[in-house]
Design a protein around this motif. Structure first.
Motif, PDB file in Angstrom:
ATOM      1  N   ARG A 472       0.823  -1.205   0.000  1.00 22.11           N
ATOM      2  CA  ARG A 472       0.000   0.000   0.000  1.00 22.11           C
ATOM      3  C   ARG A 472       0.866   1.267   0.000  1.00 22.11           C
ATOM      4  NH1 ARG A 472      -3.861  -0.691   3.145  1.00 22.11           N
ATOM      5  NH2 ARG A 472      -3.389  -2.707   4.110  1.00 22.11           N
ATOM      6  N   PHE A 473       2.122   1.138   0.396  1.00 18.18           N
ATOM      7  CA  PHE A 473       3.024   2.284   0.404  1.00 18.18           C
ATOM      8  C   PHE A 473       3.893   2.350  -0.851  1.00 18.18           C
ATOM      9  CE2 PHE A 473       2.270   1.500   4.946  1.00 18.18           C
ATOM     10  CZ  PHE A 473       1.862   2.759   5.343  1.00 18.18           C
ATOM     11  N   LEU A 474       3.614   1.479  -1.824  1.00 14.88           N
ATOM     12  CA  LEU A 474       4.432   1.414  -3.034  1.00 14.88           C
ATOM     13  C   LEU A 474       3.594   1.702  -4.265  1.00 14.88           C
ATOM     14  CD1 LEU A 474       6.470  -1.848  -2.298  1.00 14.88           C
ATOM     15  CD2 LEU A 474       7.252   0.512  -2.027  1.00 14.88           C
ATOM     16  N   SER A 475       4.254   2.206  -5.262  1.00 20.22           N
ATOM     17  CA  SER A 475       3.675   2.315  -6.600  1.00 20.22           C
ATOM     18  C   SER A 475       4.729   1.836  -7.582  1.00 20.22           C
ATOM     19  CB  SER A 475       3.246   3.748  -6.910  1.00 20.22           C
ATOM     20  OG  SER A 475       4.358   4.628  -6.798  1.00 20.22           O
ATOM     21  N   THR A 476       4.318   1.414  -8.765  1.00 20.36           N
ATOM     22  CA  THR A 476       5.268   0.857  -9.724  1.00 20.36           C
ATOM     23  C   THR A 476       5.363   1.752 -10.939  1.00 20.36           C
ATOM     24  OG1 THR A 476       4.912  -0.643 -11.559  1.00 20.36           O
ATOM     25  CG2 THR A 476       3.555  -0.963  -9.707  1.00 20.36           C
ATOM     26  N   THR A 477       6.558   1.857 -11.443  1.00 22.93           N
ATOM     27  CA  THR A 477       6.823   2.627 -12.658  1.00 22.93           C
ATOM     28  C   THR A 477       7.359   1.684 -13.713  1.00 22.93           C
ATOM     29  OG1 THR A 477       7.356   4.581 -11.364  1.00 22.93           O
ATOM     30  CG2 THR A 477       8.093   4.568 -13.643  1.00 22.93           C
ATOM     31  N   GLU A 478       6.619   1.491 -14.794  1.00 23.83           N
ATOM     32  CA  GLU A 478       7.042   0.602 -15.873  1.00 23.83           C
ATOM     33  C   GLU A 478       7.704   1.422 -16.966  1.00 23.83           C
ATOM     34  OE1 GLU A 478       3.965  -1.843 -17.324  1.00 23.83           O
ATOM     35  OE2 GLU A 478       3.482  -2.738 -15.373  1.00 23.83           O
ATOM     36  N   LYS A 479       8.916   1.035 -17.306  1.00 24.52           N
ATOM     37  CA  LYS A 479       9.668   1.794 -18.291  1.00 24.52           C
ATOM     38  C   LYS A 479       9.068   1.648 -19.689  1.00 24.52           C
ATOM     39  CE  LYS A 479      14.042   1.682 -15.798  1.00 24.52           C
ATOM     40  NZ  LYS A 479      15.490   1.356 -15.863  1.00 24.52           N
ATOM     41  N   THR A 480       8.345   0.558 -19.945  1.00 28.59           N
ATOM     42  CA  THR A 480       7.762   0.371 -21.273  1.00 28.59           C
ATOM     43  C   THR A 480       6.642   1.355 -21.537  1.00 28.59           C
ATOM     44  OG1 THR A 480       6.279  -1.299 -20.363  1.00 28.59           O
ATOM     45  CG2 THR A 480       8.366  -2.058 -21.303  1.00 28.59           C
ATOM     46  N   SER A 481       6.076   1.951 -20.536  1.00 28.90           N
ATOM     47  CA  SER A 481       4.971   2.889 -20.712  1.00 28.90           C
ATOM     48  C   SER A 481       5.361   4.284 -20.255  1.00 28.90           C
ATOM     49  CB  SER A 481       3.751   2.409 -19.928  1.00 28.90           C
ATOM     50  OG  SER A 481       4.085   2.276 -18.550  1.00 28.90           O
ATOM     51  N   GLY A 482       6.624   4.638 -20.429  1.00 34.18           N
ATOM     52  CA  GLY A 482       7.065   5.970 -20.050  1.00 34.18           C
ATOM     53  C   GLY A 482       7.155   6.104 -18.553  1.00 34.18           C
ATOM     54  N   SER A 483       6.629   7.197 -18.068  1.00 35.75           N
ATOM     55  CA  SER A 483       6.698   7.493 -16.632  1.00 35.75           C
ATOM     56  C   SER A 483       5.376   7.248 -15.942  1.00 35.75           C
ATOM     57  CB  SER A 483       7.127   8.965 -16.421  1.00 35.75           C
ATOM     58  OG  SER A 483       6.203   9.821 -17.060  1.00 35.75           O
ATOM     59  N   LEU A 484       4.572   6.343 -16.498  1.00 37.23           N
ATOM     60  CA  LEU A 484       3.262   6.066 -15.913  1.00 37.23           C
ATOM     61  C   LEU A 484       3.413   5.366 -14.575  1.00 37.23           C
ATOM     62  CD1 LEU A 484       0.178   6.030 -16.214  1.00 37.23           C
ATOM     63  CD2 LEU A 484       0.414   3.809 -17.355  1.00 37.23           C
ATOM     64  N   ASN A 485       2.788   5.901 -13.543  1.00 38.49           N
ATOM     65  CA  ASN A 485       2.813   5.302 -12.212  1.00 38.49           C
ATOM     66  C   ASN A 485       1.498   4.592 -11.956  1.00 38.49           C
ATOM     67  OD1 ASN A 485       5.336   6.289 -11.667  1.00 38.49           O
ATOM     68  ND2 ASN A 485       4.573   8.136 -10.653  1.00 38.49           N
ATOM     69  N   LYS A 486       1.597   3.384 -11.478  1.00 37.96           N
ATOM     70  CA  LYS A 486       0.407   2.614 -11.128  1.00 37.96           C
ATOM     71  C   LYS A 486       0.381   2.406  -9.634  1.00 37.96           C
ATOM     72  CE  LYS A 486      -0.005   0.141 -15.510  1.00 37.96           C
ATOM     73  NZ  LYS A 486      -0.125  -1.179 -16.158  1.00 37.96           N
ATOM     74  N   ASP A 487      -0.655   2.892  -8.992  1.00 41.15           N
ATOM     75  CA  ASP A 487      -0.784   2.753  -7.539  1.00 41.15           C
ATOM     76  C   ASP A 487      -1.263   1.350  -7.212  1.00 41.15           C
ATOM     77  OD1 ASP A 487      -0.960   3.147  -4.919  1.00 41.15           O
ATOM     78  OD2 ASP A 487      -2.731   4.456  -4.954  1.00 41.15           O
ATOM     79  N   ILE A 488      -0.514   0.674  -6.331  1.00 40.38           N
ATOM     80  CA  ILE A 488      -0.879  -0.696  -5.953  1.00 40.38           C
ATOM     81  C   ILE A 488      -1.094  -0.772  -4.455  1.00 40.38           C
ATOM     82  CG2 ILE A 488       0.314  -1.774  -7.880  1.00 40.38           C
ATOM     83  CD1 ILE A 488       2.641  -2.308  -5.991  1.00 40.38           C
ATOM     84  N   SER A 489      -1.566   0.330  -3.876  1.00 40.96           N
ATOM     85  CA  SER A 489      -1.680   0.382  -2.420  1.00 40.96           C
ATOM     86  C   SER A 489      -2.671  -0.635  -1.880  1.00 40.96           C
ATOM     87  CB  SER A 489      -2.100   1.793  -1.981  1.00 40.96           C
ATOM     88  OG  SER A 489      -3.335   2.117  -2.558  1.00 40.96           O
ATOM     89  N   VAL A 490      -3.656  -1.042  -2.685  1.00 41.49           N
ATOM     90  CA  VAL A 490      -4.634  -1.994  -2.199  1.00 41.49           C
ATOM     91  C   VAL A 490      -4.519  -3.317  -2.948  1.00 41.49           C
ATOM     92  CG1 VAL A 490      -7.074  -2.211  -1.568  1.00 41.49           C
ATOM     93  CG2 VAL A 490      -6.116   0.039  -1.915  1.00 41.49           C
ATOM     94  N   ALA A 491      -3.512  -3.430  -3.751  1.00 40.60           N
ATOM     95  CA  ALA A 491      -3.363  -4.646  -4.550  1.00 40.60           C
ATOM     96  C   ALA A 491      -2.888  -5.802  -3.700  1.00 40.60           C
ATOM     97  CB  ALA A 491      -2.382  -4.400  -5.691  1.00 40.60           C
TER      98      ALA A 491
END
Length: 582
Positions: A472-491
């Motif tokens: 919940r305190f992390l988010s992921t940044t995928e280099k294949t999609s630029g600088s898009l951040n995906k929040d996974i706090s509830v994942a």
């Protein structure tokens, strides 16, 4: 005519009348008048003193009564359950957990509720995160009981007083010292502390399994002592005695401070004072040892000093001498106790830091150990993260925890699920507190935040608020999609991918006003970053070499139980450390 006037004037004044009669009368009459006058004068003086005392006491009681009616009037506007008796909810609190009572009250009366702990003691609880943030900024004082506990144990201090005005400058100095030196030396951590801890734990494990609470206590004490005093602390022969005395004081501090009048008549109190005196002597001895080592270390010739240091570093990796966050410059330790008033206890601030730091740090380490043994998959991912971070940096001796977001997130999540205490307490000693919501809280009222309720509230943390989820305190940044951040706090559990494909980004937990394990506002913990970084580096060094396992047959209870003073896991699980086959 003049004689009649003089006689009348003298008669109207008792002093002049006495002297006139004494002049015109004989010696016998003079003696009689003297005794009568002195008796009358004494009666007059006593009556005047009694009248003045009566008027003064009446004014004081009237003022107290006025303040009491003012308190009752202001408290009527704050919602809360009705008082069951003249003594308020005191009897209810003694039968039921205060946290449970506040939970029920907030559910029935809203985010701000009141409880009467007595006819003159008002308690106001706040649960709304935004109101909590505002209150913690405005309410700068702590309860007098807190300051009294530190004063009885360690003497008067400029760091742990109740009034914010008395501690403001010292807190600013301490925050600058801790955070400044910690940032400058981001990769400096006493790794020898891990060896020292494990040496003792291996000795204990040889006799059988070890208790998680005992391990956490020793780890916190060694970590804090090493970070403050460096190698001198690790080599100090009296460290074990110091730890035992500190824990004995921690056990009884609040009990003796709860007396409204210091219990000088109790034998147990004097035994407690003798323990405190022994701790003061040991603290002074430790400071003197640090002073001697500092003078020896810096009294060497600069050229030979550098040659010796370089030779030592080339000989063995990680054998570098470490003088501590404060004692890299001994004058920093003197600064901690400088400008003390004559009535303050020498080394009182140091003892207070060790006392408070050990208790809070031990609780966080204990909860983190429990989470790691009950979630081995998280422990495995943290270990992979540690190895990956070391390969990327090339530094073997000092772990760079900034590259270990999952480890830091695990520290934060452990702190969220089990804070140091169930209630965050504040008060405003001099002024009424006016909140933006329109609520006016009278001066002197006890202000509390039910930390566990706030930090496990679904509205702030999602549907899995009661579950252990460091993601919940992390988010992921995928280099294949630029600088898009995906929040996974509830994942759910997320697999650690290769750094070339994806990387975790640690979110700032303090941006969520419901994250309060270190407090907030003007009296927030100044050592938050110091503690987080220290614990993260400790676990990075520990998990790199050891796997923490639950002892077969040992049971854990992940649900915290409270006694309204501190959270604990019951029963404390038995754990074991297995050496990794690297």
């Amino acid at each position: 005519m003049k004689s009649c006037t003089a006689t009348t004037t003298a008669t109207s004044n008792p002093f002049l009348s006495f002297f006139v009669r004494a002049w015109n009368s004989g010696s016998c009459d003079y003696s009689l008048d003297t005794s009568r006058f002195l008796r009358d004068y004494a009666v007059w003086e006593i009556n005047a003193f009694l009248w003045i005392s009566l008027i003064t006491i009446t004014c004081l009681l009237t003022n107290k009564l006025f303040q009491l009616f003012k308190l009752w009037t202001q408290a009527r506007k704050i919602p809360g359950p009705p008082c069951p008796s003249f003594y308020g909810h005191f009897n209810t609190v003694s039968k039921q957990s205060l946290t449970e009572l506040l939970s029920d009250s907030h559910g029935d009366y809203g985010s701000v509720v009141k409880l009467w702990l007595g006819p003159t003691q008002l308690l106001v609880s706040i649960k709304e995160p935004e109101l909590i943030k505002e209150m913690l900024l405005k309410a700068k004082d702590k309860l007098p009981l807190t300051g009294k506990a530190f004063r009885l144990a360690f003497g008067r201090s400029t760091l742990f007083a109740s009034s914010f005005d008395k501690v403001e400058k010292r807190r600013e100095s301490l925050a600058s010292e801790l955070n400044g030196r910690l940032i400058e030396r981001a990769n400096v951590i006493p790794t020898k502390a891990v060896d020292c801890i494990m040496e003792k734990l291996h000795h204990i494990m040889g006799k059988g399994s070890i208790d998680c609470k005992m391990v956490s206590q020793h780890m916190a004490f060694t970590l804090l002592g090493a970070m403050l005093f460096g190698d001198t602390f690790l080599a100090w022969s009296k460290a074990t005695i110091y730890e035992e005395l500190l824990m004995r004081i921690a056990k009884d501090a609040c009990f003796w401070a709860s007396y409204s009048v210091t219990p000088f008549w109790e034998r147990g109190f004097w035994r407690y004072q003798r323990i405190c005196t022994k701790l003061k002597c040991l603290t002074q001895d430790l400071v003197q040892q640090c002073s001697k080592n500092y003078k020896l270390y810096h009294g060497m010739d600069p050229v030979s000093h550098n040659e010796t240091a370089n030779a030592g570093m080339e000989a063995t990796v990680g054998s570098k001498s470490y003088s501590g966050i404060f004692l890299q410059d001994f004058f920093s330790l003197e600064e901690l106790n400088c400008h003390l008033k004559a009535r303050e206890e020498p080394c009182g601030n140091i003892m207070g830091m060790m006392f408070h730091g050990c208790l809070t740090t031990a609780g966080l380490i204990s909860n983190m150990l429990v989470r790691l043994v009950t979630h081995p998959e998280i422990q495995h991912k943290i270990y992979s993260e540690i190895i990956m971070a070391q390969k990327g940096s090339g530094e073997i001796d000092q772990p760079n925890v900034e590259k270990m977001p999952l480890l830091l997130a695990t520290v934060y999540e452990s702190a969220r699920l089990m804070p140091a205490g169930p209630l965050l307490q504040r008060c405003s000693l001099k002024h009424d507190l006016r909140l933006k919501s329109g609520v006016i809280i009278p001066a002197g009222a006890i202000l509390v935040v039910p930390v566990q309720l706030v930090q496990m509230d679904d509205s702030s943390w999602g549907n899995d608020a009661a579950k252990f989820n460091p993601y919940r305190f992390l988010s992921t940044t995928e280099k294949t999609s630029g600088s898009l951040n995906k929040d996974i706090s509830v994942a759910g559990p997320v697999e650690l991918l290769d750094q070339g494909q994806s990387s975790f980004v640690l979110n700032d937990p303090n941006k969520n006003p419901a994250f309060l394990p270190f407090g907030s506002g003007t009296r927030a913990c100044v050592c938050q970053k110091f503690v987080i970084q220290g614990i993260a580096r400790l676990f990075a060094s520990l998990l790199e070499r050891y796997e923490v396992r639950l002892q077969p047959g040992s049971k854990t209870n992940s649900k915290p139980m409270t006694n309204d003073t501190i959270f604990q896991n019951f029963p404390s699980p038995e754990i074991a450390f297995a050496i990794r086959n690297n």
